[in-house]
Every structure is written in C-alpha cells, then in structure tokens.
Write an enzyme that holds these catalytic residues in place. Structure first.
Site, PDB file in Angstrom:
ATOM      1  N   ASP A 104       6.117   2.410   0.867  1.00 42.42           N
ATOM      2  CA  ASP A 104       7.045   2.373   1.997  1.00 42.42           C
ATOM      3  C   ASP A 104       8.400   2.904   1.523  1.00 42.42           C
ATOM      4  OD1 ASP A 104       8.246   1.785   4.435  1.00 42.42           O
ATOM      5  OD2 ASP A 104       8.389  -0.352   4.063  1.00 42.42           O
TER       6      ASP A 104
ATOM      7  N   LYS B 196       3.606   5.815   3.896  1.00 47.58           N
ATOM      8  CA  LYS B 196       4.356   6.058   5.138  1.00 47.58           C
ATOM      9  C   LYS B 196       5.131   7.363   5.020  1.00 47.58           C
ATOM     10  CE  LYS B 196       4.927   1.304   6.623  1.00 47.58           C
ATOM     11  NZ  LYS B 196       5.839   0.219   6.975  1.00 47.58           N
TER      12      LYS B 196
ATOM     13  N   VAL C  30       2.093  -2.016   9.620  1.00 45.64           N
ATOM     14  CA  VAL C  30       0.644  -2.174   9.744  1.00 45.64           C
ATOM     15  C   VAL C  30       0.163  -3.410   8.993  1.00 45.64           C
ATOM     16  CG1 VAL C  30       0.195   0.293  10.080  1.00 45.64           C
ATOM     17  CG2 VAL C  30       0.265  -0.631   7.760  1.00 45.64           C
TER      18      VAL C  30
ATOM     19  N   ASP D  84      -0.282  -7.645   4.863  1.00 48.00           N
ATOM     20  CA  ASP D  84       0.098  -8.851   5.595  1.00 48.00           C
ATOM     21  C   ASP D  84       1.381  -8.671   6.406  1.00 48.00           C
ATOM     22  OD1 ASP D  84       1.860  -8.790   3.221  1.00 48.00           O
ATOM     23  OD2 ASP D  84       2.535 -10.730   3.980  1.00 48.00           O
TER      24      ASP D  84
ATOM     25  N   ARG E 251      -4.267 -10.545   6.303  1.00 43.77           N
ATOM     26  CA  ARG E 251      -4.846  -9.824   5.155  1.00 43.77           C
ATOM     27  C   ARG E 251      -6.352  -9.678   5.280  1.00 43.77           C
ATOM     28  NH1 ARG E 251      -0.820  -9.209   1.272  1.00 43.77           N
ATOM     29  NH2 ARG E 251       0.579 -10.967   0.913  1.00 43.77           N
TER      30      ARG E 251
END
Ligand code: IMP
Ligand code: MG
Length: 184
Positions: free
Chosen positions: A102, A130, A152, A158, A164
C-alpha cells in the site's frame, strides 16, 4: 460477512490460478539457490500457505510480525517489530511475502531491517499491489494482482482483525470504514 462488501474482486479459483503462475515463476528463479521465505504475519498467512504448497523446492520458512496500522485503514508510517530476534538469514536468498503493498512503509522497513542481517539477496512477493503513489519506494518482484486504491478484505486481509477468513477478496463498503465502532 459478504453483506459488508461492496463487491468481490477475486474469487478463490482465480486467486489459486494466479498463485500457480507465481509459484512456477518463483520455483524457476530459485531452483539452485538457498531460499528462505519470510512471511509477514498476520495478513500473508493464507496466501503463504497456498503459495508455498505450490513451490516444490527445499526452502526454510520464517515469520515476522510487525504493526503499523493501529486499527485504522491508513498506515501511521511507524513500523514496530513485534519480535526481538530477526530470522537468521546470513548466506540465504530471502523472499519476503506480504499480503498487500500500500504506502510501502511496512515492506520498506522490513527490507531495510533484513538487509542489516546480510542475506545474499532480498526479493519481495505480494498478493496485491495498490496502484498509487507510495510514501516509500518499494519494488515488488512478484505481484499477484494490481488493484485500485480501495480498501480490500478477505483471504488473509483484515479490517480491524475481521474478514481474514473470507475465501475471496473484496472491497469493503465505505460506510463500514467510516463507522469502525462495531468492529473493535
Ligand atoms: P503499507 O505499509 O501502507 O504498505 O501497508 C501494508 C499493510 O497495511 C499490509 O500488510 C496490510 O496489513 C495493511 N493494508 C494496506 N492496505 C490494506 C487493505 O486494502 N486492506 C487490508 N489491509 C491493508
Ligand atoms: Mg492488517
């Protein structure tokens, strides 16, 4: 749990098909090397289990546990290593496995930390990446899927430790992220 999703991005068969491709690529790249896989807990657990069983090479497996989120959907930038000892990676080729790339803070911190232990090489494998400007530059060598900049969950990922165990990956409804009290 499915009602909490805006939409499903990847169903289980598509994930497993892609893992087969990644595993073939990794198996080929590491076929003559001493491989140590370092999985980043907890998000990569399910990904790791399904991926590694498709890699028919001798390898060692270790895990790292870090925290950077503190329960929100945005990273704080500060990455805390939860264990005291780092895996012994001297003279080994390291493949770091994580669920998602991320901002890049987590993987950049892990890569920097592992470099201090002087492995032969370090590569990074993520299930998801991402498409966004990252706070820290990280090159993932193996990427399962590229996704838009949306939050997501599922297949290990999670939101406040929930979801999860969903067998697929989906986008969490935005209104749930705005009202996190019910997920504590
Ligand atoms: P980074 O440090 O911002 O790259 O974040 C990496 C970590 O944040 C991942 O290992 C995940 O645990 C978490 N994360 C980032 N984006 C998402 C997401 O969309 N869903 C769930 N967890 C995420
Ligand atoms: Mg997480």
């Amino acid at each position: 749990m499915e009602a909490d999703l805006d939409r499903i991005l990847f169903h289980e068969p598509a994930i497993l098909r892609r893992l087969g491709e990644l595993a073939a690529q990794i198996s080929n790249d590491y076929r003559e090397l001493e491989l140590t896989v370092i999985a980043v807990l907890n998000g990569s657990l399910i990904f790791m289990a399904d991926l590694l069983r498709r890699i028919p090479l001798p390898l060692k497996l270790d895990c790292l546990s870090v925290a950077s989120y503190h329960g929100k959907t945005e990273t704080s930038g500060e990455v805390i290593f939860k264990q005291i000892a780092l895996p012994d990676v001297m003279d080994r080729h390291i493949l770091i496995l994580d669920d998602i790339l991320d901002s890049g803070h987590t993987l950049a911190a892990i890569r920097d930390k592992l470099e201090t232990a002087k492995p032969c090489s370090i590569r990074i494998c993520v299930l998801l990446s991402k498409k966004k400007r990252r706070a820290r530059h990280v090159d993932a060598d193996y990427i399962g899927f590229e996704i838009e900049d949306e939050f997501v969950v599922g297949y290990g990922l999670d939101f406040m430790e929930q979801y999860r165990n969903l067998p697929y990956i989906g986008v969490l409804r935005k209104e749930l992220i705005g009202e996190p009290a019910g997920y504590r």
